[in-house]
Design a protein around this motif. Structure first.
Motif, PDB file in Angstrom:
ATOM      1  N   ASN A  93      21.367  15.408  16.801  1.00 16.22           N
ATOM      2  CA  ASN A  93      22.689  15.722  16.261  1.00 16.22           C
ATOM      3  C   ASN A  93      23.524  16.438  17.310  1.00 16.22           C
ATOM      4  N   ILE A  94      24.767  16.023  17.440  1.00 17.96           N
ATOM      5  CA  ILE A  94      25.684  16.594  18.427  1.00 17.96           C
ATOM      6  C   ILE A  94      25.882  18.086  18.171  1.00 17.96           C
ATOM      7  N   ALA A  95      26.107  18.816  19.270  1.00 12.75           N
ATOM      8  CA  ALA A  95      26.414  20.253  19.263  1.00 12.75           C
ATOM      9  C   ALA A  95      25.179  21.114  18.999  1.00 12.75           C
ATOM     10  N   LYS A  96      23.998  20.523  19.164  1.00  8.50           N
ATOM     11  CA  LYS A  96      22.757  21.287  19.060  1.00  8.50           C
ATOM     12  C   LYS A  96      21.862  20.881  20.222  1.00  8.50           C
ATOM     13  N   ARG A  97      21.308  21.868  20.897  1.00  5.63           N
ATOM     14  CA  ARG A  97      20.375  21.536  21.967  1.00  5.63           C
ATOM     15  C   ARG A  97      19.126  20.879  21.383  1.00  5.63           C
ATOM     16  N   MET A  98      18.553  19.963  22.150  1.00  2.00           N
ATOM     17  CA  MET A  98      17.326  19.310  21.704  1.00  2.00           C
ATOM     18  C   MET A  98      16.183  20.321  21.714  1.00  2.00           C
ATOM     19  N   HIS A  99      15.423  20.353  20.616  1.00  2.00           N
ATOM     20  CA  HIS A  99      14.265  21.243  20.538  1.00  2.00           C
ATOM     21  C   HIS A  99      13.006  20.407  20.411  1.00  2.00           C
ATOM     22  N   ILE A 100      11.857  21.076  20.288  1.00  2.00           N
ATOM     23  CA  ILE A 100      10.598  20.321  20.311  1.00  2.00           C
ATOM     24  C   ILE A 100      10.457  19.410  19.094  1.00  2.00           C
ATOM     25  N   GLY A 101      11.255  19.655  18.063  1.00  2.00           N
ATOM     26  CA  GLY A 101      11.251  18.743  16.933  1.00  2.00           C
ATOM     27  C   GLY A 101      11.798  17.368  17.277  1.00  2.00           C
ATOM     28  N   HIS A 102      12.568  17.267  18.386  1.00  2.00           N
ATOM     29  CA  HIS A 102      13.098  15.976  18.833  1.00  2.00           C
ATOM     30  C   HIS A 102      12.117  15.226  19.732  1.00  2.00           C
ATOM     31  N   LEU A 103      11.042  15.916  20.136  1.00  2.00           N
ATOM     32  CA  LEU A 103      10.147  15.338  21.132  1.00  2.00           C
ATOM     33  C   LEU A 103       9.494  14.050  20.640  1.00  2.00           C
ATOM     34  N   ARG A 104       9.014  14.058  19.396  1.00  2.00           N
ATOM     35  CA  ARG A 104       8.206  12.938  18.908  1.00  2.00           C
ATOM     36  C   ARG A 104       8.993  11.627  18.887  1.00  2.00           C
ATOM     37  N   SER A 105      10.155  11.626  18.240  1.00  2.00           N
ATOM     38  CA  SER A 105      10.942  10.389  18.182  1.00  2.00           C
ATOM     39  C   SER A 105      11.281   9.910  19.592  1.00  2.00           C
ATOM     40  N   THR A 106      11.647  10.850  20.452  1.00  2.00           N
ATOM     41  CA  THR A 106      12.109  10.495  21.794  1.00  2.00           C
ATOM     42  C   THR A 106      11.020   9.826  22.621  1.00  2.00           C
ATOM     43  N   ILE A 107       9.832  10.422  22.666  1.00  2.00           N
ATOM     44  CA  ILE A 107       8.810   9.857  23.560  1.00  2.00           C
ATOM     45  C   ILE A 107       7.993   8.744  22.892  1.00  2.00           C
ATOM     46  N   ARG A 118       0.319   9.039  15.572  1.00  2.00           N
ATOM     47  CA  ARG A 118       1.702   9.421  15.277  1.00  2.00           C
ATOM     48  C   ARG A 118       1.920   9.778  13.816  1.00  2.00           C
ATOM     49  N   THR A 119       1.078   9.269  12.906  1.00  2.00           N
ATOM     50  CA  THR A 119       1.283   9.543  11.487  1.00  2.00           C
ATOM     51  C   THR A 119       0.802  10.938  11.100  1.00  2.00           C
ATOM     52  N   SER A 120       0.079  11.585  11.992  1.00  2.00           N
ATOM     53  CA  SER A 120      -0.425  12.930  11.694  1.00  2.00           C
ATOM     54  C   SER A 120       0.607  13.980  12.070  1.00  2.00           C
ATOM     55  N   PRO A 121       0.713  15.056  11.282  1.00  2.00           N
ATOM     56  CA  PRO A 121       1.591  16.154  11.684  1.00  2.00           C
ATOM     57  C   PRO A 121       1.017  16.854  12.911  1.00  2.00           C
ATOM     58  N   ILE A 122       1.873  17.503  13.663  1.00  2.00           N
ATOM     59  CA  ILE A 122       1.420  18.218  14.854  1.00  2.00           C
ATOM     60  C   ILE A 122       1.734  19.694  14.689  1.00  2.00           C
ATOM     61  N   LEU A 123       0.725  20.525  14.903  1.00  2.00           N
ATOM     62  CA  LEU A 123       0.930  21.970  14.910  1.00  2.00           C
ATOM     63  C   LEU A 123       1.195  22.403  16.340  1.00  2.00           C
ATOM     64  N   PHE A 124       2.362  23.002  16.543  1.00  2.00           N
ATOM     65  CA  PHE A 124       2.740  23.391  17.902  1.00  2.00           C
ATOM     66  C   PHE A 124       2.135  24.737  18.256  1.00  2.00           C
ATOM     67  N   SER A 125       1.482  24.780  19.409  1.00  2.00           N
ATOM     68  CA  SER A 125       1.073  26.054  20.000  1.00  2.00           C
ATOM     69  C   SER A 125       1.099  25.879  21.508  1.00  2.00           C
ATOM     70  N   TRP A 126       1.473  26.925  22.198  1.00  2.00           N
ATOM     71  CA  TRP A 126       1.566  26.832  23.651  1.00  2.00           C
ATOM     72  C   TRP A 126       0.207  26.495  24.265  1.00  2.00           C
TER      73      TRP A 126
END
Length: 575
Positions: A124-138, A433-441
């Protein structure tokens, strides 16, 4: 290069036709064996057709082996279990096929006549891309790479969110709280700040929502100032996104966002009304579905005359057929939009030809923090994607400084970028890809085990072999006329693994699952590293063994590089 699996299937179909007749020759049931002791391939043909033939599976299997015509590919066949046939390939055929890897293009048994659009990323315009955008993009980028590699004509479309209610809110925020100096320096960061502030302030003062709707109406009716602000918000956002896409090595063929379809939406409504698909209901325009479709009604135009995402997506369905003549559209969007796409696809089917063409929603599990919280830019609860990529690069740099401090500075910088970003991509793409991902560094920046750095290191290890050959003035070019006709156990295991790359590419395409390629590459790299530890290459004095092992190393490097490229990941020659 015809796949070895395809050749085996043809041989079996021909033999089954001669033995049992045409009616049984359609499906030979050939598949790769799961374990080496079960041969190279297996078929469950006997078990599949026992009832139809009125025979026991073992009897059918025995008859196949007895009457099978000799050929130059299959060494032997054995009956296993209740009627499986284990198929063993001649070593000479395996080495013949290995020679072709990297020299000839794969001949995939896939109909590639369809023109495809992959709709992915879509921030969405006017928002920086965050890690929530990573999955669709790659995921979308990897699917595009895989399908192009197979031979499809594929267009990547970034369906950006550049229209809608958020612009009214942003304009209110701009008018009330903008810091002009900060906006010049960091426009998208400042837009993000005022968007979050609007969300906070509108809870205290609900009238702000009405003001925002009015500002949006001005955009929609062509108000000069609001249109100018809207365009500026888009330009600033796209410049910011381009920084992320360049780091990720991702390109798009189209940027047809929501606003692109705005003028086309009245036409789609007329078509829906003309075909009596959409009807008036309480002053809104609604599509009702049959009971067996098990779908809620879909509003395509609100009471106030405004459009919805469904309207925009239907307009894109029509445009993509009328103007781009596509045959298939793949939407890489998270699982929460499943019902939306079911509605859109069903309406497109109701529209009839030519708009009932193939469409797929490739859904994926969403990214959450380990405490279960879902990322939300509205709440300011995000890790920005650009920052994540920089952090990954920084962590990779620490390891390179520790392991290989003598490398030139420019090379360290390049390796850090490739390894760090590769780690981020692989962390995501190696999971279903159908599995949720838990983010941790810790998980994202883990460089050990089933990771991209492990695969990149294996590739670099192979490159070091060839560097040492050059340094020691050993003949570099592999003499293919001096290759072993018989392979030992380690050589054979690696060779047969290398021949499976195109098979897993097809499986990844069929299931829209890049993780299948990742799994294959990891297993192949483990096999190579075991082979490397057991079978000397540079110290081997037998010319035939030296050439054979060097060839296997070279082909392994090709397979790893080629496979990683389908995941959008680069390799380096040393680490």
């Amino acid at each position: 290069m015809e796949l070895l699996l395809t050749k085996i299937e043809k041989i079996f179909k021909d033999n089954i036709k001669k033995i049992f007749g045409e009616e049984f020759s359609e499906n030979a049931g050939i598949q790769y064996s799961t374990r080496n002791e079960f041969g190279d391939f297996q078929t469950n043909f006997a078990m599949m057709n026992a009832k139809k033939m009125g025979k026991k599976p073992k009897e059918i299997a025995a008859e196949i082996i007895e009457k099978f015509e000799p050929n130059d590919i299959i060494e032997k066949m054995e009956i296993a279990g209740q009627g499986f046939i284990n198929i063993f390939i001649k070593d000479s055929k395996i080495t013949e096929e290995i020679r072709k890897v990297g020299e000839e293009k794969y001949d995939f048994p896939v109909d590639v006549s369809k023109k495809v659009i992959i709709d992915y990323s879509s921030p969405n315009i006017a928002k920086r891309m965050h890690i929530g955008h990573l999955r669709s993009t790659i995921i979308g980028d990897s699917l595009k790479r895989i399908m192009r590699y197979i031979g499809f004509e594929v267009l990547g479309d970034n369906h950006i969110g550049d229209w809608g209610t958020q612009f009214g809110k942003l304009i209110v925020g701009y008018n009330k709280w903008i810091n002009e100096e900060e906006y010049k320096k960091n426009p998208i960061g400042e837009l993000e700040r005022i968007y979050v502030k609007f969300s906070e302030e509108s809870k205290k003062n609900p009238e702000l929502e009405d003001i925002a709707r009015e500002e949006l109406r001005k955009v929609q009716t062509g108000d000069e100032r609001n249109i100018s602000l809207w365009k500026d918000f888009i330009d600033s956002s796209l410049k910011e996104y381009d920084k992320v896409y360049k780091k990720l090595n991702i390109e798009f063929d189209l940027y047809n966002g929501e606003s692109f379809y705005n003028d086309l939406m009245p036409g789609i409504l007329e078509l829906l009304k003309e075909k009596q698909i959409a009807v008036s209901d309480n002053d809104a325009l609604v599509v009702f579905f049959d009971e067996e479709d098990n779908l809620p009604p879909c509003i395509v135009q609100k009471k106030d005359g405004s459009f919805l995402y469904s309207t925009s997506d239907l307009a894109s369905v029509k445009y993509r057929k009328d103007k781009l003549n596509v045959d298939n559209v793949i939407y890489v969007v998270d699982e929460r939009q499943r019902d939306h796409f079911k509605q859109v696809f069903k309406i497109a089917e109701m529209m009839g030809k030519p708009y009932d063409y193939e469409k797929h929603h490739v859904s994926f599990g969403i990214m959450r923090f380990e405490d279960g919280i879902i990322l939300s830019s509205r709440k300011g609860n995000v890790i920005h994607l650009f920052n994540l990529l920089e952090e990954a690069k920084s962590e990779a740099r620490k390891i390179i400084e520790e392991k290989n401090p003598s490398l030139p500075e420019r090379e360290k910088e390049k390796i850090s970028e490739v390894v760090g970003i590769g780690a981020i991509k692989y962390f995501d793409l190696s999971q279903n890809r159908t599995s949720p991902i838990l983010f941790s560094w810790d998980k994202v920046l883990n460089f050990e085990g089933n990771t991209s750095p492990y695969l990149q290191y294996t590739y670099a290890r192979i490159m070091s072999i060839f560097r040492k050959i050059k340094e020691n003035d050993i003949e570099y070019n592999i003499d293919y006329s001096i290759i072993a006709e018989t392979l030992n156990e380690n050589e054979r295991e690696l060779a047969t693994a290398l021949l499976k790359l195109p098979y897993w590419i097809i499986k990844a395409y069929e299931g829209y699952k890049p993780n299948l390629i990742a799994d294959y590459l990891f297993e192949t790299a483990k096999i190579f590293n075991s082979f490397y530890a057991s079978e000397p290459i540079l110290k081997e004095t037998d010319k035939e063994k030296f050439n054979t092992r060097l060839m296997l190393a070279e082909k392994t490097a090709f397979v790893i590089k080629e496979g990683l490229s389908l995941l959008g990941i680069e390799v380096v020659e040393r680490m």
